[in-house]
Design a protein around this motif. Structure first.
Motif, mmCIF file in Angstrom:
data_model
loop_
_atom_site.group_PDB
_atom_site.id
_atom_site.type_symbol
_atom_site.label_atom_id
_atom_site.label_comp_id
_atom_site.label_asym_id
_atom_site.label_seq_id
_atom_site.Cartn_x
_atom_site.Cartn_y
_atom_site.Cartn_z
ATOM 1 N N VAL A 193 38.832 34.327 36.898
ATOM 2 C CA VAL A 193 37.631 33.842 36.216
ATOM 3 C C VAL A 193 36.773 35.015 35.746
ATOM 4 C CG1 VAL A 193 35.500 32.509 36.472
ATOM 5 C CG2 VAL A 193 37.648 31.611 37.399
ATOM 6 N N ALA A 194 36.672 36.047 36.579
ATOM 7 C CA ALA A 194 35.836 37.200 36.197
ATOM 8 C C ALA A 194 36.376 37.866 34.935
ATOM 9 C CB ALA A 194 35.768 38.211 37.344
ATOM 10 N N ARG A 195 37.682 37.744 34.711
ATOM 11 C CA ARG A 195 38.283 38.373 33.530
ATOM 12 C C ARG A 195 37.917 37.656 32.220
ATOM 13 N NH1 ARG A 195 42.561 42.105 34.512
ATOM 14 N NH2 ARG A 195 43.755 41.308 32.765
ATOM 15 N N TYR A 196 37.351 36.460 32.301
ATOM 16 C CA TYR A 196 36.776 35.849 31.089
ATOM 17 C C TYR A 196 35.659 36.743 30.551
ATOM 18 C CZ TYR A 196 38.658 31.069 31.741
ATOM 19 O OH TYR A 196 39.451 29.964 31.842
ATOM 20 N N PHE A 197 35.029 37.463 31.471
ATOM 21 C CA PHE A 197 33.835 38.239 31.094
ATOM 22 C C PHE A 197 34.096 39.728 31.009
ATOM 23 C CE2 PHE A 197 32.775 34.425 33.452
ATOM 24 C CZ PHE A 197 31.971 33.762 32.548
#
Ligand code: ADP
Ligand code: MG
Length: 728
Positions: free
Chosen positions: A196-200
């Motif tokens: 999920v953090a890699r979306y950002f």
């Protein structure tokens, strides 16, 4: 017994603060008894060091020949610290830590001996584990468990022993400790949160869970402690009238700390420094003789080890200062109990706290994503958080007007509530350019970077957002933090996986990434609103309101533990590879068993104290009164006698009534205890202990405490609350 009490009090009045050697710069001691990363680099070859780092950071396996090298280095270092023995240090489900020491010393023939330690001894040990709780997984006579080195937590030396943090597993592969499931949950949350953090930020490769615990405790003088069989055997006072002065004046909280106690704290801090426990804060708590200490937060697994170690250290250090540490959640009725707030967050290998609002709208969207997903996770799985903190001792504290109720809810403060209200209005599907700009600039963009100072504090919430982390406040002071940390990280991992899947579906359908995220978050806000509560968690109104919202209020441990066996929660742990069905069943069994055993011990201690200490004392005093009344009768004429002796005769009657009520209460208590024992099913047995046995504790106590106020202080056998709480 009263002799013992007065003797102990005399001892206490003579006590002086114990001298403590405090080095000039405490920070120089930091990690000096830890085989830390820095020390390893010094002692290991480049390649062995790389393996250790990979194991710590990525959970990679360490080959046997490398383990040999590490063992040799560890031994060399430990010997330089004066160690003669080594042990696998682990956290079985008893709730304390366990160790079995083996000497490095080994004979090699010809009357010679050497210090020996190799990779296989480092990696695995076989304690005679048949007496650790296993919930029926193992037949004690046929299978044993083994401990295995956990390279993600650092080894350390205490006294003359090298302690190697380890996990504890049965030969059939089931976990028998607190740590293994925690490690699995940390892995699950790492994977899910990284995705999920890699979306950002595409640079994120790892997410760690962080934990900062706050440990509350009481100190009592050891001489006084030893006069109270209830404290000795159950960790809490089962009897004792409230003193005239309790915590009403609140003059203890943050007050100046008495010198004897300061010395204890200083020595504790020195020992913590050596073992790398980054202790930072110390202060008085609300109740008399209650204190708190807290470290700087760390990666969760390390923090869990450090808290277990701290509880051990406290007990050791206190001995030198003639104190006993009471870690029990409720050692004294009528004054506040002790908790252990678990401050929890997630942070990336790029150095960002995922629950901290950032400098720009993009960072804030990342913050909102993790923030709202946590809310959703707690909404969907709150009951399992409740059961993670369930214990006989914590039952005294939850919902007792000093600690959060047994209802799980979340406090987020007015600012963030307003943000969620706005986000809830986001249009379904594609967003117009205007709406996007408005969202970015006026809602997401307006979340202040530093929420910390702006967040209103609500002490009555069990799970509160405090600016850049959630604070799980319902955890008890005796608890091993591994369990609540295992549950939080599992439910959040589970939720983040679902979130990722939902967002990806919307992206595939043609929505932009941000639109997709807003859409899913909007739905989550709508569906998890009922878990948010900003009001007074201690109030009766909240209990009613929570019931309307269909939030459970699981007041007793057996009720809370029942949740663990519900399919929804079993699936959660199995799906995320944190616990297997057998492990869940075994753990549930162990906890129920532990609960029943504790109530059983308390019942026996109470019965003993009431029958063998209190009733005989009351009778002795009553006899004195009777003698006196008889004397009065001899001296005075009948009408004078009647008026003069009235008060005493009433007192004699009152004492008789109390004695017979206590006697009847104890008989009933013991009979209910017998009946409960006979129940085969462990859930039903625990329920019987909770609902049939335990209620007698209060009624018996009430009569005994009344007697304490009637009977001559000179002969009262149990050290009084006033003496336990106010003698310094
Ligand atoms: P209090 O709750 O008493 O007001 P603080 O809010 O200052 O105290 O911090 C309490 C604890 O929270 C400390 O142990 C601190 O290390 C910990 N903490 C701070 N930031 C984090 C974080 N990102 N993750 C986990 N724990 C944290
Ligand atoms: Mg706090």
């Amino acid at each position: 017994m009263s002799k013992l009490r007065f003797h102990a009090l005399k001892e206490v009045f003579k006590r002086e603060p114990v001298d403590v050697e405090i080095p000039e710069q405490l920070s120089r001691l930091y990690n000096s008894n830890v085989f830390s990363i820095d020390t390893m680099q010094e002692y290991l070859t480049q390649s062995a060091f790389k393996y250790i780092v990979a194991a710590k950071e990525k959970g990679e396996k360490i080959p046997r020949d490398v383990a040999d090298q590490i063992a040799a280095a560890m031994k060399e270092w430990a010997l330089s610290k004066g160690a003669t023995h080594y042990t696998h240090w682990f956290q079985p489900l008893t709730g304390t830590t366990a160790e079995k020491h083996d000497a490095f010393f080994n004979t090699v023939g010809n009357g010679k001996a050497i210090e020996q330690f190799n990779g296989s001894l480092l990696v695995q040990q076989e304690p005679d584990a048949s007496s650790f709780p296993n919930g029926g997984i193992r037949n004690t006579f046929e299978a044993r468990g083994y401990t295995a080195w956990d390279p993600t937590s650092s080894a350390f030396v205490i006294d003359t022993t090298l302690c190697i943090p380890s996990v504890f597993i049965s030969y059939t592969g089931e976990t028998l400790d607190y740590k293994t499931p925690l490690l699995r949950a940390l892995q699950a949350v790492d994977e899910a949160a990284t995705d999920v953090a890699r979306y950002f930020d595409r640079n994120v490769n790892k997410v760690q869970s962080t934990l900062g615990w706050e440990q509350e405790y009481f100190l009592v003088d050891s001489a006084l402690f030893n006069t109270r069989p209830d404290l000795q055997l159950t960790g809490r006072t089962l009897l004792g009238h409230s003193p005239a002065k309790g915590q009403q004046l609140e003059d203890h909280y943050f007050g100046s700390i008495p010198l004897r106690i300061i010395r204890f704290m200083q020595e504790l801090e020195v020992e913590c420094m050596k073992l790398g426990i980054p202790i930072k804060t110390r202060h008085n708590e609300v109740a008399p003789n209650q204190f708190e200490c807290a470290p700087i937060f760390e990666e969760a697994n390390q923090a869990v080890d450090h808290n277990s170690l701290l509880m051990d250290l406290m007990t050791r250090v206190a001995r030198r200062h003639n104190f006993k540490v009471l870690l029990h959640e409720k050692p004294f009725a009528g004054v506040n109990g002790s908790g252990k707030h678990n401050n929890w967050s997630l942070s990336t290998d790029t150095g960002e706290n995922l629950l901290s609002p950032g400098k720009n709208p993009k960072k804030n969207l990342q913050f909102l994503t993790f923030f709202i997903n946590t809310i959703k996770a707690v909404h969907d799985y709150g009951d399992i958080l409740r059961s993670a903190i369930a214990s006989a001792s914590n039952d005294h504290r939850l919902g007792a007007n000093e600690a959060p109720p047994a209802i799980i809810s979340i406090f987020i403060g007015s600012q963030l509530s307003a943000v969620l209200d706005e986000l809830e209005k986001v249009t379904k599907g594609k967003l117009s350019p205007d709406e996007k700009t408005d969202l970015k600039l006026n809602i997401v963009g307006k979340i202040p970077e530093i929420l910390l100072d702006n967040t209103d504090r609500n002490r009555t919430s069990p799970f509160a957002f405090t600016g850049n982390k959630f604070e799980f406040r319902a955890v008890g002071s005796t608890a091993n933090c591994a369990e609540p940390m295992m549950v939080i990280n599992t439910i959040v991992a589970h939720q983040l996986k679902k979130f990722k899947a939902e967002v990806d579906v919307l992206i595939e359908k043609g929505l932009k990434k941000d639109e997709a995220i807003f859409n899913v978050l909007r739905d989550y806000i709508k569906t998890s609103k009922s878990i948010l509560f900003e009001g007074d968690g201690y109030s009766k109104e909240w209990e009613k309101e929570a019931a309307k919202r269909k939030l459970n209020n699981l007041k007793t441990t057996p009720e809370a533990l029942k949740v663990e066996m519900l399919p929804k929660f079993m699936e959660l742990f199995v799906e995320n590879a944190v616990l297997s069905e057998t492990e869940i069943e075994a753990r549930n069994e162990i906890k129920l068993e532990k609960y029943s055993t504790l109530i059983d011990i308390e019942a026996q201690v109470l019965a003993d104290l009431a029958r063998n200490h209190i009733i005989p004392t009351a009778i002795r005093y009553q006899n004195k009164l009777i003698e006196n009344v008889q004397g009065l009768k001899e001296i005075f004429n009948s009408s004078e006698y009647k008026s003069i002796s009235k008060e005493q005769v009433d007192l004699i009657k009152m004492i008789s009534e109390k004695i017979s009520k206590i006697k009847v209460g104890v008989d009933q208590l013991l009979s209910e205890m017998e009946k409960s024992h006979a129940i085969e099913d462990s859930q039903k047995r625990a329920e019987a202990f909770a609902n049939k046995v335990k209620p007698f504790f209060d009624s018996i106590r009430e009569d005994v405490d009344d007697l304490e106020m009637l009977v001559d202080d000179e002969i009262w056998p149990l050290t009084k609350y006033r003496e336990l709480l106010f003698t310094k």
